[in-house]
Design an enzyme around this catalytic site. Structure first.
Site, PDB file in Angstrom:
ATOM      1  N   THR A  14      49.299  32.187  39.899  1.00  0.00           N
ATOM      2  CA  THR A  14      49.026  32.734  41.233  1.00  0.00           C
ATOM      3  C   THR A  14      48.041  31.871  42.018  1.00  0.00           C
ATOM      4  OG1 THR A  14      49.482  34.971  40.500  1.00  0.00           O
ATOM      5  CG2 THR A  14      48.064  34.761  42.423  1.00  0.00           C
ATOM      6  N   THR A  97      47.241  34.138  35.494  1.00  0.00           N
ATOM      7  CA  THR A  97      46.349  35.096  34.835  1.00  0.00           C
ATOM      8  C   THR A  97      47.026  35.882  33.716  1.00  0.00           C
ATOM      9  OG1 THR A  97      46.826  36.840  36.433  1.00  0.00           O
ATOM     10  CG2 THR A  97      44.954  35.389  36.917  1.00  0.00           C
TER      11      THR A  97
HETATM   12  N1  ASP Z   1      52.566  35.652  37.008  1.00  0.00           N
HETATM   13  C1  ASP Z   1      51.337  35.010  37.239  1.00  0.00           C
HETATM   14  C2  ASP Z   1      51.049  34.049  36.110  1.00  0.00           C
HETATM   15  O1  ASP Z   1      50.468  34.415  35.126  1.00  0.00           O
HETATM   16  C3  ASP Z   1      50.235  35.967  37.412  1.00  0.00           C
HETATM   17  C4  ASP Z   1      48.971  35.324  37.863  1.00  0.00           C
HETATM   18  O2  ASP Z   1      48.766  34.134  37.833  1.00  0.00           O
HETATM   19  O3  ASP Z   1      48.097  36.081  38.301  1.00  0.00           O
HETATM   20  O4  ASP Z   1      51.401  32.907  36.230  1.00  0.00           O
END
Ligand code: ASP
Length: 332
Positions: A14, A97
């Site tokens: 993200t 995340t």
């Molecule tokens: N789907 C994303 C990931 O883990 C979620 C994020 O980065 O917050 O790449």
């Protein structure tokens, strides 16, 4: 803050995502646009006294696509960056995340460098309204250039807080303060005036671990089983059939499962599969009760199931003896 030189490795997530517009705070993956590390740095506001930075391309993927192959490459890359650039004072890794805490804990156990290694991500895409992406990246860079951050193991900087890779978990799907260290709290904070540390981790990490990634081509299979009331052990049987050398039970707190499932796990332990008892509670230690010991299970201490899986898989590259693996859950 004194200057320094920080390498920024971009992996995606993200923090590098661009949504359709400023209000696209949830479905931005569908826009299919991710920035690489050079683009993130070019867009990240930094102050005159901030460290010099350079981008290290790696990938631009959702962290759901990250696993052992990428962890291994990242561990080796950190070592190579330090070998190539003796002036380097820190490394930042931008990451999705979803699995950030797993990558962080793997690096915490395997990277062999003396400079800070800091992971960061974001809960909102780079161009989202009130995005945390740029601030998290700048804070991670400041922490990575901070001499006090050296020797603490892999760190996770999110929402102005500095967490140990061992302790931190994503505790909410969408809130800006999703990253917490339940029961422990952050190691410090990246405030506007300075980076302030409050405490140091005690468990062994990075240079003080026995795991040599160059020798590890693959991780042994370790499955995680989430306990539910009435669990009949069918998933434990499936893990055994799939060739698991280790099983982590995410048991009822403080560390138990429904008896039919426990019976299958006891058989597994008796046959030489290492069964580690963790808990689905989200925080707290699993005590080494007489029942746990009689079952032949190893306590995960206070590692959550997905981190216990990483430690157990690495431990199994060293030994299959539960009496040697058990102390590792207290050492790391
Ligand atoms: N789907 C994303 C990931 O883990 C979620 C994020 O980065 O917050 O790449």
């Amino acid at each position: 803050m004194g200057k320094g030189r920080v390498a920024v490795i971009g992996t995606g997530g993200t923090i590098s995502a661009i949504g359709r517009d400023a209000f696209d705070l949830q479905d931005y993956d569908a826009n299919g646009t991710m920035l690489d590390a050079a683009e993130l740095l070019a867009r990240c506001p930094r102050a005159e006294g901030d460290p010099d930075c350079y981008a290290v391309p790696f990938s631009a993927v959702s962290s759901t696509a990250i696993g052992f192959a990428e962890w291994r490459k990242l561990t080796l890359l950190c070592g190579e960056l330090v070998d190539r650039d003796p002036e380097l004072t820190g490394i930042v890794i931008t990451h999705g995340t979803a699995t950030l805490e797993e990558t962080a804990y793997f690096l915490h156990l395997t990277v062999k460098v003396g400079i800070p290694v800091v992971l960061t991500g974001a809960m909102r895409p780079w161009n989202g309204l009130s995005s945390d992406a740029a601030l998290n990246l700048r804070n991670a860079i400041r922490v990575a250039a901070c001499p006090e951050a050296a020797g603490l193991g892999a760190l996770v900087v999110m929402n102005d807080e500095i967490h140990s890779a061992r302790d931190v978990s994503k505790c909410s799907t969408a809130r800006l303060d999703a990253f917490q260290s339940p029961g422990h709290g952050p190691l410090g904070r990246a405030d506007a005036d300075r980076v302030a540390f409050h405490r140091r981790p005690l468990r062994n990490r990075m240079l003080d671990t026995e795991f040599a990634i160059a020798d590890i081509e693959a991780l042994p299979r370790v499955d995680v089983l989430h306990a539910c009331a009435g669990g009949d052990g069918a998933l434990a049987l499936a893990a055994i059939a799939a060739g698991a050398r280790g099983i982590v039970s995410a048991g009822f707190a403080p560390g138990e499962t429904h008896e039919p499932e426990a019976a299958v796990l006891r058989q597994a332990a008796a046959s030489g599969i290492i069964v580690v008892q963790s808990t689905r509670a989200g925080s707290g230690r699993v005590p080494s009760t007489s029942r746990l010991v009689a079952n032949g299970f190893v306590s995960a201490d206070d590692l959550p199931p997905h981190k216990a899986r990483i430690l157990l898989a690495l431990a199994l590259t060293r030994t299959s003896d539960p009496h040697r693996i058990e102390p590792m859950f207290r050492r790391y």
